[in-house]
Design a protein around this motif. Structure first.
Motif, PDB file in Angstrom:
ATOM      1  N   LYS A 154     -27.465  13.543   9.725  1.00  0.00           N
ATOM      2  CA  LYS A 154     -27.205  12.202   9.160  1.00  0.00           C
ATOM      3  C   LYS A 154     -25.707  11.933   9.056  1.00  0.00           C
ATOM      4  N   GLY A 155     -25.307  10.753   9.516  1.00  0.00           N
ATOM      5  CA  GLY A 155     -23.919  10.344   9.398  1.00  0.00           C
ATOM      6  C   GLY A 155     -22.977  10.960  10.425  1.00  0.00           C
ATOM      7  N   MET A 156     -23.509  11.759  11.348  1.00  0.00           N
ATOM      8  CA  MET A 156     -22.654  12.387  12.356  1.00  0.00           C
ATOM      9  C   MET A 156     -23.008  11.865  13.741  1.00  0.00           C
ATOM     10  N   SER A 157     -22.052  11.883  14.638  1.00  0.00           N
ATOM     11  CA  SER A 157     -22.329  11.515  16.030  1.00  0.00           C
ATOM     12  C   SER A 157     -22.986  12.704  16.722  1.00  0.00           C
ATOM     13  N   VAL A 158     -24.132  12.441  17.324  1.00  0.00           N
ATOM     14  CA  VAL A 158     -24.897  13.503  17.963  1.00  0.00           C
ATOM     15  C   VAL A 158     -25.209  13.123  19.406  1.00  0.00           C
ATOM     16  N   PRO A 159     -24.926  14.033  20.357  1.00  0.00           N
ATOM     17  CA  PRO A 159     -25.321  13.752  21.736  1.00  0.00           C
ATOM     18  C   PRO A 159     -26.828  13.977  21.913  1.00  0.00           C
ATOM     19  N   LEU A 161     -16.206  17.722   8.782  1.00  0.00           N
ATOM     20  CA  LEU A 161     -16.020  16.562   7.899  1.00  0.00           C
ATOM     21  C   LEU A 161     -17.243  16.359   7.016  1.00  0.00           C
ATOM     22  N   LYS A 162     -18.429  16.613   7.571  1.00  0.00           N
ATOM     23  CA  LYS A 162     -19.669  16.472   6.816  1.00  0.00           C
ATOM     24  C   LYS A 162     -19.668  17.446   5.630  1.00  0.00           C
ATOM     25  N   PHE A 163     -19.323  18.708   5.884  1.00  0.00           N
ATOM     26  CA  PHE A 163     -19.272  19.696   4.803  1.00  0.00           C
ATOM     27  C   PHE A 163     -18.248  19.283   3.740  1.00  0.00           C
ATOM     28  N   ALA A 164     -17.168  18.629   4.165  1.00  0.00           N
ATOM     29  CA  ALA A 164     -16.100  18.252   3.236  1.00  0.00           C
ATOM     30  C   ALA A 164     -16.366  16.887   2.576  1.00  0.00           C
ATOM     31  N   ASN A 165     -17.445  16.217   2.985  1.00  0.00           N
ATOM     32  CA  ASN A 165     -17.714  14.846   2.527  1.00  0.00           C
ATOM     33  C   ASN A 165     -16.535  13.922   2.803  1.00  0.00           C
ATOM     34  N   ALA A 166     -15.901  14.127   3.954  1.00  0.00           N
ATOM     35  CA  ALA A 166     -14.769  13.286   4.349  1.00  0.00           C
ATOM     36  C   ALA A 166     -15.223  12.396   5.501  1.00  0.00           C
ATOM     37  N   ASN A 167     -14.645  11.210   5.592  1.00  0.00           N
ATOM     38  CA  ASN A 167     -15.063  10.271   6.633  1.00  0.00           C
ATOM     39  C   ASN A 167     -14.331  10.445   7.939  1.00  0.00           C
ATOM     40  N   GLU A 168     -13.062  10.827   7.836  1.00  0.00           N
ATOM     41  CA  GLU A 168     -12.292  10.942   9.077  1.00  0.00           C
ATOM     42  C   GLU A 168     -11.211  11.998   8.932  1.00  0.00           C
ATOM     43  N   ILE A 205     -13.401  22.825   1.936  1.00  0.00           N
ATOM     44  CA  ILE A 205     -14.739  23.378   2.158  1.00  0.00           C
ATOM     45  C   ILE A 205     -14.713  24.870   1.859  1.00  0.00           C
ATOM     46  N   LYS A 206     -15.902  25.461   1.798  1.00  0.00           N
ATOM     47  CA  LYS A 206     -15.999  26.886   1.508  1.00  0.00           C
ATOM     48  C   LYS A 206     -15.906  27.685   2.817  1.00  0.00           C
ATOM     49  N   PHE A 207     -15.463  28.925   2.695  1.00  0.00           N
ATOM     50  CA  PHE A 207     -15.379  29.795   3.867  1.00  0.00           C
ATOM     51  C   PHE A 207     -16.761  29.928   4.512  1.00  0.00           C
ATOM     52  N   GLU A 208     -17.809  29.951   3.680  1.00  0.00           N
ATOM     53  CA  GLU A 208     -19.164  30.075   4.237  1.00  0.00           C
ATOM     54  C   GLU A 208     -19.554  28.840   5.055  1.00  0.00           C
ATOM     55  N   ALA A 230     -10.397  23.159  11.504  1.00  0.00           N
ATOM     56  CA  ALA A 230     -10.300  22.704  10.109  1.00  0.00           C
ATOM     57  C   ALA A 230      -8.839  22.378   9.769  1.00  0.00           C
ATOM     58  N   TYR A 231      -7.931  23.254  10.195  1.00  0.00           N
ATOM     59  CA  TYR A 231      -6.510  23.017   9.936  1.00  0.00           C
ATOM     60  C   TYR A 231      -6.050  21.716  10.607  1.00  0.00           C
ATOM     61  N   SER A 232      -6.459  21.537  11.856  1.00  0.00           N
ATOM     62  CA  SER A 232      -5.959  20.392  12.634  1.00  0.00           C
ATOM     63  C   SER A 232      -6.477  19.046  12.129  1.00  0.00           C
TER      64      SER A 232
END
Length: 170
Positions: free
Chosen positions: A47-52, A78-85, A98-101, A130-132
């Motif tokens: 949900k909320g993600m672009s999927v091929p 972004l989904k794990f972080a609840n971030a939009n962009e 986000i968590k390491f797991e 994640a860094y980028s």
């Protein structure tokens, strides 16, 4: 058997029965509502993600198969972080933590598409993404965590997921 392949990128669980998909499905004689519902069911976990998605249609029998791809690493993180962009300035502006797991989960989901041979290598690759995009992991810079992974500080945690990694297709 004549088949037609339709490749689309959809928002997980939120496909609408309109253009460009509906006219294509109609031309092939398929029930647009039914196909859209099945694509939504098949992609609901994203949900909320672009999927091929690839739709393989047998043009004679009108039977079809839906193959769901895996969202991009960026979308998953972004989904794990609840971030939009992603951050436009990852060095100075963070968009989430986000968590390491979560990093390990993304590595396992992405196994079919990444070249890493080990979970440890895959995790380091995902930390780089994640860094980028401006995420921190357990409130630290992913760059610091790549060093910690190299130093063996996460070996026990990674060992817990090694089985899942080995079972993932790739």
């Amino acid at each position: 058997m004549p088949t037609k392949s339709i490749k689309i990128v959809v928002e997980g669980g939120n496909v609408k029965p309109g253009p460009p998909l509906a006219p294509t499905l109609s031309q092939l004689g398929l029930n647009v509502g039914e196909v859209v519902k099945k694509i939504n069911d098949a992609t609901s976990q994203f949900k909320g993600m672009s999927v091929p998605v690839t739709l393989e249609v047998d043009t004679d029998t009108k039977k079809y198969e839906i193959k769901v791809g895996i969202p991009t690493t960026t979308s998953l993180l972004l989904k794990f972080a609840n971030a939009n962009e992603p951050s436009g300035d990852p060095a100075h502006k963070k968009v989430g933590d986000i968590k390491f797991e979560d990093i390990i989960q993304v590595a396992i989901m992405k196994k079919p598409q990444i070249t890493a041979k080990t979970l440890k290598a895959a995790v380091k690759s995902i930390l780089g993404t994640a860094y980028s995009i401006g995420l921190t992991v357990d409130k630290k810079s992913p760059k610091e965590l790549v060093k910690a992974v190299d130093e063996g500080k996460y070996d026990d945690l990674l060992a817990k997921y090694e089985q899942k990694w080995n079972e993932a297709e790739g």
